[in-house]
Design a protein around this motif. Sequence first.
Motif, PDB file in Angstrom:
ATOM      1  N   GLN A 274      -6.497   4.275   7.766  1.00 19.99           N
ATOM      2  CA  GLN A 274      -6.056   4.722   6.442  1.00 19.99           C
ATOM      3  C   GLN A 274      -4.856   5.656   6.516  1.00 19.99           C
ATOM      4  O   GLN A 274      -4.044   5.699   5.598  1.00 19.99           O
ATOM      5  CB  GLN A 274      -7.214   5.408   5.719  1.00 19.99           C
ATOM      6  CG  GLN A 274      -8.250   4.389   5.275  1.00 19.99           C
ATOM      7  CD  GLN A 274      -9.288   4.993   4.367  1.00 19.99           C
ATOM      8  OE1 GLN A 274      -9.545   6.189   4.420  1.00 19.99           O
ATOM      9  NE2 GLN A 274      -9.888   4.157   3.549  1.00 19.99           N
TER      10      GLN A 274
ATOM     11  N   PHE B 101     -14.150  -2.325   4.456  1.00 23.12           N
ATOM     12  CA  PHE B 101     -12.954  -1.910   3.738  1.00 23.12           C
ATOM     13  C   PHE B 101     -13.245  -0.971   2.578  1.00 23.12           C
ATOM     14  O   PHE B 101     -12.422  -0.157   2.212  1.00 23.12           O
ATOM     15  CB  PHE B 101     -12.187  -3.144   3.257  1.00 23.12           C
ATOM     16  CG  PHE B 101     -11.800  -4.035   4.394  1.00 23.12           C
ATOM     17  CD1 PHE B 101     -10.690  -3.742   5.167  1.00 23.12           C
ATOM     18  CD2 PHE B 101     -12.576  -5.128   4.732  1.00 23.12           C
ATOM     19  CE1 PHE B 101     -10.340  -4.540   6.243  1.00 23.12           C
ATOM     20  CE2 PHE B 101     -12.233  -5.937   5.802  1.00 23.12           C
ATOM     21  CZ  PHE B 101     -11.119  -5.633   6.561  1.00 23.12           C
ATOM     22  N   THR B 102     -14.437  -1.099   1.980  1.00 22.25           N
ATOM     23  CA  THR B 102     -14.738  -0.261   0.821  1.00 22.25           C
ATOM     24  C   THR B 102     -15.805   0.774   1.139  1.00 22.25           C
ATOM     25  O   THR B 102     -16.347   1.403   0.251  1.00 22.25           O
ATOM     26  CB  THR B 102     -15.210  -1.124  -0.358  1.00 22.25           C
ATOM     27  OG1 THR B 102     -16.363  -1.856   0.065  1.00 22.25           O
ATOM     28  CG2 THR B 102     -14.142  -2.090  -0.796  1.00 22.25           C
TER      29      THR B 102
ATOM     30  N   SER C 105      -8.678 -10.742   0.275  1.00 21.36           N
ATOM     31  CA  SER C 105      -9.306 -11.244  -0.943  1.00 21.36           C
ATOM     32  C   SER C 105     -10.106 -12.512  -0.678  1.00 21.36           C
ATOM     33  O   SER C 105      -9.734 -13.362   0.116  1.00 21.36           O
ATOM     34  CB  SER C 105      -8.246 -11.502  -2.007  1.00 21.36           C
ATOM     35  OG  SER C 105      -7.596 -12.721  -1.749  1.00 21.36           O
TER      36      SER C 105
ATOM     37  N   GLN D  95      -8.091  -2.386   1.622  1.00 25.85           N
ATOM     38  CA  GLN D  95      -8.863  -3.304   0.801  1.00 25.85           C
ATOM     39  C   GLN D  95      -9.200  -4.554   1.602  1.00 25.85           C
ATOM     40  O   GLN D  95      -8.495  -4.919   2.533  1.00 25.85           O
ATOM     41  CB  GLN D  95      -8.117  -3.680  -0.480  1.00 25.85           C
ATOM     42  CG  GLN D  95      -6.791  -4.379  -0.295  1.00 25.85           C
ATOM     43  CD  GLN D  95      -5.618  -3.412  -0.335  1.00 25.85           C
ATOM     44  OE1 GLN D  95      -5.557  -2.537  -1.168  1.00 25.85           O
ATOM     45  NE2 GLN D  95      -4.677  -3.571   0.587  1.00 25.85           N
TER      46      GLN D  95
ATOM     47  N   ASN E 261       0.815  -1.224   0.000  1.00 21.56           N
ATOM     48  CA  ASN E 261       0.000   0.000   0.000  1.00 21.56           C
ATOM     49  C   ASN E 261       0.842   1.265   0.000  1.00 21.56           C
ATOM     50  O   ASN E 261       0.406   2.304   0.505  1.00 21.56           O
ATOM     51  CB  ASN E 261      -0.945   0.055   1.210  1.00 21.56           C
ATOM     52  CG  ASN E 261      -2.068  -0.949   1.098  1.00 21.56           C
ATOM     53  OD1 ASN E 261      -2.368  -1.420   0.010  1.00 21.56           O
ATOM     54  ND2 ASN E 261      -2.669  -1.273   2.222  1.00 21.56           N
TER      55      ASN E 261
END
Length: 511
Positions: free
Chosen positions: A428, A347-348, A438, A435, A105
């Motif tokens: 952040q 996360f989003t 996954s 993110q 990141n």
Amino acid sequence: MSLQVYSTLSRKKEPFHKRPGETVSMYVCGPTVYKPSHIGHMVGPVIFDTVKRYLQYIGYKVTWVVNITDVDDKLIVRAGELKTTVPELAAKMTDDYLDCLKKLNVTGIDQFPKATEHIGGMIAMIGRLVAKGIAYPADGDVYFDVSKDSDYGKLCGFDPEQLEGGARLEVSGKKRNPGDFALWKGAKPGEPKEVTWDSPWGPGRPGWHIECSVMSQKLLGDTLDIHGGGLDLRFPHHENELAQSESDTDKPFAKVWMHNGLLKLRSGKMAGSLGNVLNVADALTLVGGETLRFFILNTHYRSPIDLGDWEPTPGSIPSGLANAQKAFETFTRFGERYQRITGRSFFTSTKPDPRRTMSVDMGSYLMRFSEHMNDDFNTGGAVGVLFDLVTALNRTADFHRLESPGAQADRAMAEFEEGAVLLKELGQILGLFLQAPSQAKLAGGDQLAAGLMDLLIELRNNLRATAKGIADKADPTKKALFDQTDLIRQRLAALNVTLEDRPAGTTWRVG
RNA sequence: GGUCCCGUCGCCAAGUGGUAAGGCAACGGUUUGCAAAACCGUUAUUCCCCGGUUCGAAUCCGGGCGGGACCUCCA
């Protein structure tokens, strides 16, 4: 407390010299691209990426430059070993480096100037130094004359006279003083054409330090607001950069010098020369980029970062990283819980409004976080606040049973939401929670496995429902059914799959 | 030989003059059919040792012991 930054030059914390709204120029020394990046190469980028994020958060604009050194002795040697050319090797290793940054990141770097693209500028600066009498040509080489620079050694506190006592000083007949260093190296017989350029002093290539002086000056001006790099670069690299630049411009080269501590193992130093380095690519497969970043930020940037015990063998995870991975799961789990409660991704989720009103309770977390960050970017202390905050949020969710279907607790829900937004915002700033983990990783990347898991969970829950429906606690059938459900869970655990039975259903995860 | 840093719970770690954050591990408890996760509680009267300064020291000073980095390869 307003922002204080420690400068290596003054050896103390100084009030940051810029006002919010102004643009901060930041130059950090990047890699010599001759080998795949190891995790030590990521410490600086992660830290300065966090510095940039925080500066932006408190109202600065930041322009950040990291150089790529793509011509150097090590590149020539390595390209020879691999039977490839220096430009090809450099291009490949640069890609590796950029890819590593992305996985961690590190997204704040504005420009990556390459040394080979600024040879003309280097020749020009060397020419100016020669014209000033501070540098001198000698048999195809050009050297910087440290005796002509009255404050040489000020960054490291070295006295040039004492350098003569250094055991490793190269004794060269070409140098006037033992501490003189090369600005330009004359080409040696047999060196490849791709690393040879024409100059007023004959064909050759630049010395190690000059590219940073030239590229930082061109892209960010004569005086940098922040110059950063690993502690190991303090001498000779930064000392020499400083000497060259200030001799050229007669202006301060950098307002603040920030040096990050180096990664170490419990047993001692980790270094390419000792063969005990962990490549970023390997670390990423072991623990992932976010854990790596979290691990780095857990320690104050000026301290050495201890990886703990580690054997440089495939699959071996340094104890410090294993610990960080375990610790970071707290946040990952919270993210999952947030989704179960709100139906939205932690996360989003949308960006918080910085002007929103905040409860006193939440304001205190923000204040503690800010005080740590204002104190020379104390990310270790700031991470502690994140843990306190997530604990408070879990407490709210537990107490008001926010996960149970039909939970009626609007005020509690609002409190939970407010805290989650703050947690996300603070995370952040540290470059975390950007993110979702996954889905492919959760399912082991396998659609079939994911489908079979759903089936298995459904069957198991049918058994559980039947067992629960039997009122008599002593009923042997009830026990037999539960034995089967436990067997499923235990066998899955042996495969490193964890089942979690929750009010709203059963979830599973790898690990 | 020179320059500099560090020593805080079993491990990692924040704290640099106002009475020891946080994480991992461990042990109790709540919750759960049992677990997992989460939560609550316990775990350093004390910060390597010895002196000193101070109303007050993990923090400052002196001395010792131990570890580490740099001194032209290193992020």
